[in-house]
Design a protein around this motif. Structure first.
Motif, PDB file in Angstrom:
ATOM      1  N   GLN A  64       0.815  -1.214   0.000  1.00 17.54           N
ATOM      2  CA  GLN A  64       0.000   0.000   0.000  1.00 17.54           C
ATOM      3  C   GLN A  64       0.853   1.271   0.000  1.00 17.54           C
ATOM      4  O   GLN A  64       0.358   2.362   0.256  1.00 17.54           O
ATOM      5  CB  GLN A  64      -0.929   0.005   1.213  1.00 17.54           C
ATOM      6  CG  GLN A  64      -1.964  -1.118   1.206  1.00 17.54           C
ATOM      7  CD  GLN A  64      -2.922  -1.015   0.040  1.00 17.54           C
ATOM      8  OE1 GLN A  64      -3.377   0.067  -0.306  1.00 17.54           O
ATOM      9  NE2 GLN A  64      -3.223  -2.140  -0.585  1.00 17.54           N
ATOM     10  N   ARG A  65       2.135   1.131  -0.239  1.00 12.58           N
ATOM     11  CA  ARG A  65       3.041   2.289  -0.217  1.00 12.58           C
ATOM     12  C   ARG A  65       3.449   2.677  -1.634  1.00 12.58           C
ATOM     13  O   ARG A  65       3.222   1.945  -2.576  1.00 12.58           O
ATOM     14  CB  ARG A  65       4.281   1.935   0.614  1.00 12.58           C
ATOM     15  CG  ARG A  65       3.960   1.566   2.052  1.00 12.58           C
ATOM     16  CD  ARG A  65       3.529   2.794   2.831  1.00 12.58           C
ATOM     17  NE  ARG A  65       3.090   2.478   4.184  1.00 12.58           N
ATOM     18  CZ  ARG A  65       2.958   3.399   5.140  1.00 12.58           C
ATOM     19  NH1 ARG A  65       3.217   4.675   4.895  1.00 12.58           N
ATOM     20  NH2 ARG A  65       2.551   3.047   6.332  1.00 12.58           N
ATOM     21  N   ASN A 159      -6.467  -0.906 -15.411  1.00 16.32           N
ATOM     22  CA  ASN A 159      -5.344  -1.834 -15.441  1.00 16.32           C
ATOM     23  C   ASN A 159      -4.132  -1.245 -16.178  1.00 16.32           C
ATOM     24  O   ASN A 159      -3.537  -1.889 -17.046  1.00 16.32           O
ATOM     25  CB  ASN A 159      -5.796  -3.133 -16.109  1.00 16.32           C
ATOM     26  CG  ASN A 159      -5.133  -4.328 -15.480  1.00 16.32           C
ATOM     27  OD1 ASN A 159      -4.273  -4.174 -14.614  1.00 16.32           O
ATOM     28  ND2 ASN A 159      -5.513  -5.511 -15.909  1.00 16.32           N
ATOM     29  N   LEU A 160      -3.811  -0.014 -15.839  1.00 17.28           N
ATOM     30  CA  LEU A 160      -2.648   0.708 -16.381  1.00 17.28           C
ATOM     31  C   LEU A 160      -2.796   1.086 -17.854  1.00 17.28           C
ATOM     32  O   LEU A 160      -1.816   1.435 -18.501  1.00 17.28           O
ATOM     33  CB  LEU A 160      -1.347  -0.099 -16.208  1.00 17.28           C
ATOM     34  CG  LEU A 160      -0.957  -0.491 -14.782  1.00 17.28           C
ATOM     35  CD1 LEU A 160       0.238  -1.421 -14.808  1.00 17.28           C
ATOM     36  CD2 LEU A 160      -0.630   0.740 -13.958  1.00 17.28           C
TER      37      LEU A 160
ATOM     38  N   TYR B 538      -3.959  -2.947  -8.976  1.00 18.37           N
ATOM     39  CA  TYR B 538      -4.984  -3.294  -7.983  1.00 18.37           C
ATOM     40  C   TYR B 538      -4.626  -2.887  -6.566  1.00 18.37           C
ATOM     41  O   TYR B 538      -5.494  -2.819  -5.708  1.00 18.37           O
ATOM     42  CB  TYR B 538      -5.332  -4.784  -8.076  1.00 18.37           C
ATOM     43  CG  TYR B 538      -6.143  -5.051  -9.316  1.00 18.37           C
ATOM     44  CD1 TYR B 538      -7.443  -4.598  -9.413  1.00 18.37           C
ATOM     45  CD2 TYR B 538      -5.579  -5.677 -10.414  1.00 18.37           C
ATOM     46  CE1 TYR B 538      -8.182  -4.774 -10.565  1.00 18.37           C
ATOM     47  CE2 TYR B 538      -6.309  -5.870 -11.573  1.00 18.37           C
ATOM     48  CZ  TYR B 538      -7.614  -5.410 -11.638  1.00 18.37           C
ATOM     49  OH  TYR B 538      -8.335  -5.576 -12.778  1.00 18.37           O
ATOM     50  N   ARG B 539      -3.363  -2.617  -6.318  1.00 17.24           N
ATOM     51  CA  ARG B 539      -3.022  -2.198  -4.961  1.00 17.24           C
ATOM     52  C   ARG B 539      -3.605  -0.829  -4.640  1.00 17.24           C
ATOM     53  O   ARG B 539      -3.582  -0.394  -3.505  1.00 17.24           O
ATOM     54  CB  ARG B 539      -1.513  -2.240  -4.739  1.00 17.24           C
ATOM     55  CG  ARG B 539      -0.728  -1.180  -5.458  1.00 17.24           C
ATOM     56  CD  ARG B 539       0.733  -1.519  -5.457  1.00 17.24           C
ATOM     57  NE  ARG B 539       1.522  -0.414  -5.988  1.00 17.24           N
ATOM     58  CZ  ARG B 539       2.134   0.489  -5.234  1.00 17.24           C
ATOM     59  NH1 ARG B 539       2.046   0.440  -3.935  1.00 17.24           N
ATOM     60  NH2 ARG B 539       2.832   1.451  -5.783  1.00 17.24           N
ATOM     61  N   ASN B 540      -4.111  -0.173  -5.660  1.00 10.51           N
ATOM     62  CA  ASN B 540      -4.779   1.105  -5.399  1.00 10.51           C
ATOM     63  C   ASN B 540      -6.185   0.910  -4.831  1.00 10.51           C
ATOM     64  O   ASN B 540      -6.803   1.855  -4.396  1.00 10.51           O
ATOM     65  CB  ASN B 540      -4.877   1.911  -6.697  1.00 10.51           C
ATOM     66  CG  ASN B 540      -3.505   2.348  -7.156  1.00 10.51           C
ATOM     67  OD1 ASN B 540      -2.738   2.880  -6.366  1.00 10.51           O
ATOM     68  ND2 ASN B 540      -3.176   2.090  -8.418  1.00 10.51           N
ATOM     69  N   TYR B 558      -9.199  -7.832  -3.229  1.00 11.04           N
ATOM     70  CA  TYR B 558      -9.381  -6.386  -3.307  1.00 11.04           C
ATOM     71  C   TYR B 558     -10.857  -6.072  -3.539  1.00 11.04           C
ATOM     72  O   TYR B 558     -11.526  -6.768  -4.324  1.00 11.04           O
ATOM     73  CB  TYR B 558      -8.562  -5.792  -4.462  1.00 11.04           C
ATOM     74  CG  TYR B 558      -7.071  -5.834  -4.228  1.00 11.04           C
ATOM     75  CD1 TYR B 558      -6.457  -4.919  -3.379  1.00 11.04           C
ATOM     76  CD2 TYR B 558      -6.285  -6.787  -4.854  1.00 11.04           C
ATOM     77  CE1 TYR B 558      -5.090  -4.958  -3.155  1.00 11.04           C
ATOM     78  CE2 TYR B 558      -4.918  -6.837  -4.637  1.00 11.04           C
ATOM     79  CZ  TYR B 558      -4.325  -5.928  -3.792  1.00 11.04           C
ATOM     80  OH  TYR B 558      -2.974  -5.962  -3.573  1.00 11.04           O
ATOM     81  N   ASP B 559     -11.310  -5.047  -2.878  1.00  7.77           N
ATOM     82  CA  ASP B 559     -12.683  -4.583  -3.097  1.00  7.77           C
ATOM     83  C   ASP B 559     -12.626  -3.486  -4.152  1.00  7.77           C
ATOM     84  O   ASP B 559     -12.098  -2.394  -3.908  1.00  7.77           O
ATOM     85  CB  ASP B 559     -13.255  -4.042  -1.783  1.00  7.77           C
ATOM     86  CG  ASP B 559     -14.747  -3.749  -1.902  1.00  7.77           C
ATOM     87  OD1 ASP B 559     -15.263  -3.752  -3.037  1.00  7.77           O
ATOM     88  OD2 ASP B 559     -15.376  -3.516  -0.857  1.00  7.77           O
TER      89      ASP B 559
END
Lengths: 317, 622
Positions: A64-65, A159-160, B538-540, B558-559
């Motif tokens: 999350q970083r 997705n980028l 997806y980590r976002n 992930y939600d």
């Protein structure tokens, strides 16, 4: 008699070693304070989208970083990461074999921050880099247009990729493709027949030249060796400055466009792809604006602009 | 009491032999059955189990009709219909799965379809342990039989594969059976000579690895031939017996292979050539090895050795390698020329096992083959490795006996103590990784964490997770859960629904494309080239749950649309307010779905499927 000691001694040592290793407790994750401190340093030192490699690969607390950066957990599996002029590395618990970066980059920053070690690795040509299109693809505006001036916007970013509305493989974004047998990071810009796919980068700081590479992914050449050519055009402020065609041969093709007439200004740079038949035309490219002058201060990609004047700390070990 | 003295006391007795055998083999079967629920389904289960059921159905009908004099099932069309799902591999393992499915599901009704079919593979695993125990005990002595069979049971990856509805454990069993019958046929009843030939055919009809057993067998018979020259009558085998064995293998194996694979009953030559061609040019499958992804070109020759080195419990591995090295002493030409000291059965069979171990891994490592799936492709090597480990363990105890001045009491406890000390780390490692045993790595690699950092695959086989099933079954706050999977939705969307058919996973969890899903399940499989990009994306999103094994993330939920909860709460308040005594019927799900299709002007079903597949790998243009 002496040799009879060998096997029992080796096995006894192995049993002790095995017990010690198998009973190791699960380590605590890196603390939030440490990550906050690392992110604070990165905010002042790093450019947006620059890759951050985290070791060990399983350090879940890193997920999350570095939201403004391209996160790579462990040794990058894509060779494309090594193409970046600057790469950051966070090493927790002393883990990580960082020697793989030594081949392409030089260590220019190394600091212990809490429980982790923060490093920056740079390529020698980093001083000549002005703007990297791959890193800034999120800022691009993507659209389709045909020869009757019919326009379709590709404004869904998933997705980028900027995904276009007609076919889901017709999109523009950061992708990993196999080129000449190696997995590479590049901008995927698969053309769509009867349409031109355009990626537009506004307000790009211009300098001496744009250098880049384009290719068809290996799969495209293997599955359809006689597929249509992809026309790849580069425009600056709507003027064509580069007009290339893909060939059905594996590997990157380099290009270099002289942009000295725009040096010092900001311009709109367009990348367009088109083809007659779009079957298996897995086209991708990457490019950067470069300066000839050694030691020229690079204009940072968009999100780090506010930090452009911040002093750069070079703490080479 | 188990004795330190080899071959004396309880272990030397017939009763001891039977009791220990029953305890180990029966215990193994009981443990396999008890753990079937915990070992997640894999993409192979989804593929081979239906194929096995189809084949068993065919055999059942064909045999029933044949007894009535009706041979209409030996027919091009009927065979083609019964081998629709899978005909790339021979049929023994699949037929076995189909047979146990017929018995335990259709006839007895004890197990659901999937578990009943998996019992077929478990029986192969139990047969392996039986053979290891028997060969270990009778060739090398009780200590080797006990050590080797327990060491095999405690191989975490083999334990997992012993549940998987596929061919690897089956071919391990049939390959080992060739060597087992080869051993039994040395002097035993003539029926073992016949069984050696038959078993070679059965093994050929299991998987392509098996025919390579001919190489060590021929070398072994040449070795025995030489011994006859030197020792005459007192040699372990007669030349006549060797010739009978060659004749048995030469004449029986091919007909048995042919009979057990009905696919070859028509268009025999063409189909056999197609089978050979398919395996000569097997497509690549992704493998992460030392941090690099391999597909085409395939991974280097050393990958199977390194994977074995890090995925086998360290003490077992060390003893196995020691046994291998000790066994190779017999290749000394001076020894082979004269066999000084006479025939040594232990030494002879240790060499046979060493050659087999090398061939089992070598046929995967050295040719230009795809190498993938952890250690699954060379499972046939592991029985030989543990037998060699037992051989080294026994030698170690003998050396210890020679150098230590133990009292009688110490002698009695030395064997069980050494057994426990040598196998306890394997047991602890297995328990720590349980039930996700494909994540197991040994102490040398630093466990799952160390190996993952080294760049090895922490998971493969598109394995389903028990924790995943439990996770969704616990989530009562969500209904009609739409999920998608990355990076390999293609496999997971086929395997997880099995749990719904078995009533183990709630029925309202269904998959769709990422843009239509509420949740994304990302398995952290770095062998997928797109994994870094997917993680980046997806980590976002909001992380709901991450399943870790010893600190290493295996998958994350992930939600993608947490705002739906707010909307639902908001909608619920409105509904409550609007009710005012009357019942407001919510829109039916199908109605909602139809509306959304109308809005988007898309074809629902076809689009969903195509989108799902496109998400699994590189985007595919027409």
């Amino acid at each position: 008699m002496k040799y009879k000691y060998i096997l029992p001694v080796i096995v006894a040592a192995a049993v002790i070693f095995a017990f010690v290793r198998v009973l190791q407790p699960v380590p605590e994750p890196v603390s939030a304070e440490t990550w906050d401190a690392v992110e604070k340093i990165m905010a002042s030192e790093a450019w947006a989208s620059e890759p951050v490699i985290v070791h060990p690969v399983w350090e879940h607390s890193a997920f999350q970083r570095f939201k403004n950066h391209t996160l790579s957990m462990g040794k990058p599996t894509s060779q494309g990461v090594y193409a970046y002029p600057r790469v950051w590395m966070v090493i927790a618990r002393g883990a990580g074999n960082t020697s793989y970066l030594k081949k392409t980059h030089k260590l220019t920053f190394d600091r212990q921050v809490g429980e982790v070690r923060l490093q920056r690795w740079e390529k020698p040509e980093v001083k000549n880099l002005v703007y990297d299109f791959f890193s800034n693809v999120r800022q691009a505006k993507v659209r389709l247009f045909d020869n009757k001036d019919k326009v379709r916007a590709c404004n869904s970013y998933r997705n980028l990729h900027w995904v276009c509305p007609i076919r889901d493989w017709n999109k523009v974004g950061q992708s990993t493709v196999q080129v000449a047998g190696e997995w590479q990071s590049a901008i995927w810009q698969h053309p769509l027949a009867k349409w031109t796919t355009e990626a537009r980068f506004d307000d790009v700081p211009m300098d001496d030249f744009i250098k880049g590479q384009y290719a068809l992914a290996d799969a495209a050449i293997e599955k359809l060796p006689k597929g249509s050519k992809v026309s790849f055009r580069v425009l600056i402020n709507d003027k064509v400055v580069g007009d290339f065609s893909s060939v059905n041969k594996k590997g990157w093709k380099d290009f270099r466009i002289d942009t000295s007439e725009y040096k010092g200004s900001r311009a709109t740079v367009l990348f367009q792809t088109a083809t007659a038949r779009d079957a298996m035309r897995h086209f991708c490219w990457r490019a950067s604006v470069m300066s000839d002058e050694k030691g020229a201060v690079a204009a940072k990609p968009e999100q780090a602009e506010e930090n452009r004047d911040a002093p750069t700390e070079q703490e080479a070990r | 009491m188990l004795s330190f003295n080899h071959g004396k006391g309880f272990l030397a007795s017939r009763l001891g032999y039977l009791l220990m055998g029953l305890l180990i083999v029966g215990g193994h079967l009981a443990i396999l059955l008890a753990t079937v629920d915990d070992m997640g389904l894999t993409d192979d289960d989804d593929f081979y189990v239906p194929a096995g059921v189809e084949q068993a159905d065919y055999f059942a009908k064909m045999v029933t009709q044949a007894f009535k004099g009706d041979f209409s099932y030996i027919d091009h069309k009927k065979i083609a219909n019964s081998f629709r799902i899978e005909h790339r591999h021979p049929g023994v393992a699949k037929s076995m799965m189909g047979l146990t499915y017929l018995i335990f599901n259709r006839i007895l009704g004890w197990y659901d379809k999937m578990d009943a079919a998996r019992i077929g593979i478990m029986l192969f695993a139990v047969w392996i342990v039986y053979m290891i125990f028997r060969m270990g005990w009778e060739i090398f002595g009780p200590r080797v039989g006990i050590f080797a069979s327990l060491a095999f049971i405690l191989l975490p990856r083999s334990f997992f594969h012993s549940h998987v509805g596929t061919l690897d454990i089956a071919v391990t069993a049939t390959y080992l059976s060739i060597i087992y019958f080869c051993w039994r046929s040395q002097r035993g009843h003539w029926v073992y000579v016949v069984l050696t030939g038959v078993m070679y055919g059965v093994a050929m009809a299991t998987k392509l690895n098996a025919p390579f057993a001919i190489l060590p067998m021929v070398l072994f018979w040449a070795y025995r031939w030489r011994q006859v020259s030197l020792f005459g009558e007192s040699a372990p085998m007669t030349r006549k017996r060797i010739l009978w064995l060659v004749l048995s293998v030469g004449t029986l194996s091919l007909p048995v292979f042919f009979i057990l694979w009905p696919w070859l009953w028509v268009d025999t030559v063409d189909r056999f050539m197609e089978y050979v061609r398919f395996h000569m040019h097997h497509y690549g499958i992704l493998l992460l090895y030392l941090g690099d992804i391999y597909n085409d070109p395939f991974a280097p020759w050393h990958a199977p050795f390194v994977y074995t080195g890090v995925a086998t419990p360290f003490v077992t591995l060390l003893l196995g390698v020691s046994g291998f090295i000790i066994a190779l002493r017999s290749l000394d030409p001076r020894y082979l020329r004269r066999f000084p000291g006479g025939v040594d059965e232990r030494r002879d069979f240790a060499l046979l096992f060493a050659v087999n171990a090398f061939i089992c891994i070598g046929i995967v490592a050295f040719p230009n083959n795809p190498k993938y799936g952890g250690v699954k492709l060379w499972q046939p090597m592991f029985p030989f490795l543990v037998l060699l480990g037992g051989y080294a363990f026994d030698i170690m105890l003998n050396h210890l006996s020679d150098i230590a001045k133990f009292g009688e009491r110490a002698k009695k406890i030395a064997f069980p103590a050494a057994l426990v000390l040598c196998l306890a780390p394997a047991f602890i490692g297995m328990m720590r990784n349980y039930p996700d045993l494909l994540t197991y790595f040994n102490e040398l690699a630093g466990g799952t964490r160390g190996a993952t950092e080294m760049g090895m695959e922490r998971q493969y086989y598109d394995q389903c997770y028990k924790s995943y099933i439990e996770f969704w079954n616990r989530q009562e706050q969500w209904k009609d859960i739409v999920v998608s999977y990355e990076p390999n939705q293609h496999e997971y969307q086929r395997t997880y629904p099995w749990y719904q058919r078995m009533n183990k996973l709630r029925k309202d969890v269904r998959f769709s494309t990422p843009d239509r899903s509420r949740f994304m399940i990302l398995t952290h499989e770095r062998r997928w080239p797109r994994y870094p990009d997917i993680l980046q994306e997806y980590r976002n999103y909001k992380e709901v749950y991450t399943h870790k094994m010893l600190g290493v993330p295996l998958y994350t939920v992930y939600d993608l649309k947490p705002e739906e909860d707010k909307k639902r709460r908001h909608g619920a308040r409105h509904t409550e307010a609007g009710r005012s005594g009357s019942v407001v019927q919510p829109l039916r799900k199908q109605q909602l779905f139809r509306n959304s299709i109308k809005d988007k002007k898309i074809k629902p079903k076809k689009d969903a499927v195509e989108g799902g597949e496109n998400k699994t790998s590189e985007p595919v243009s027409p």
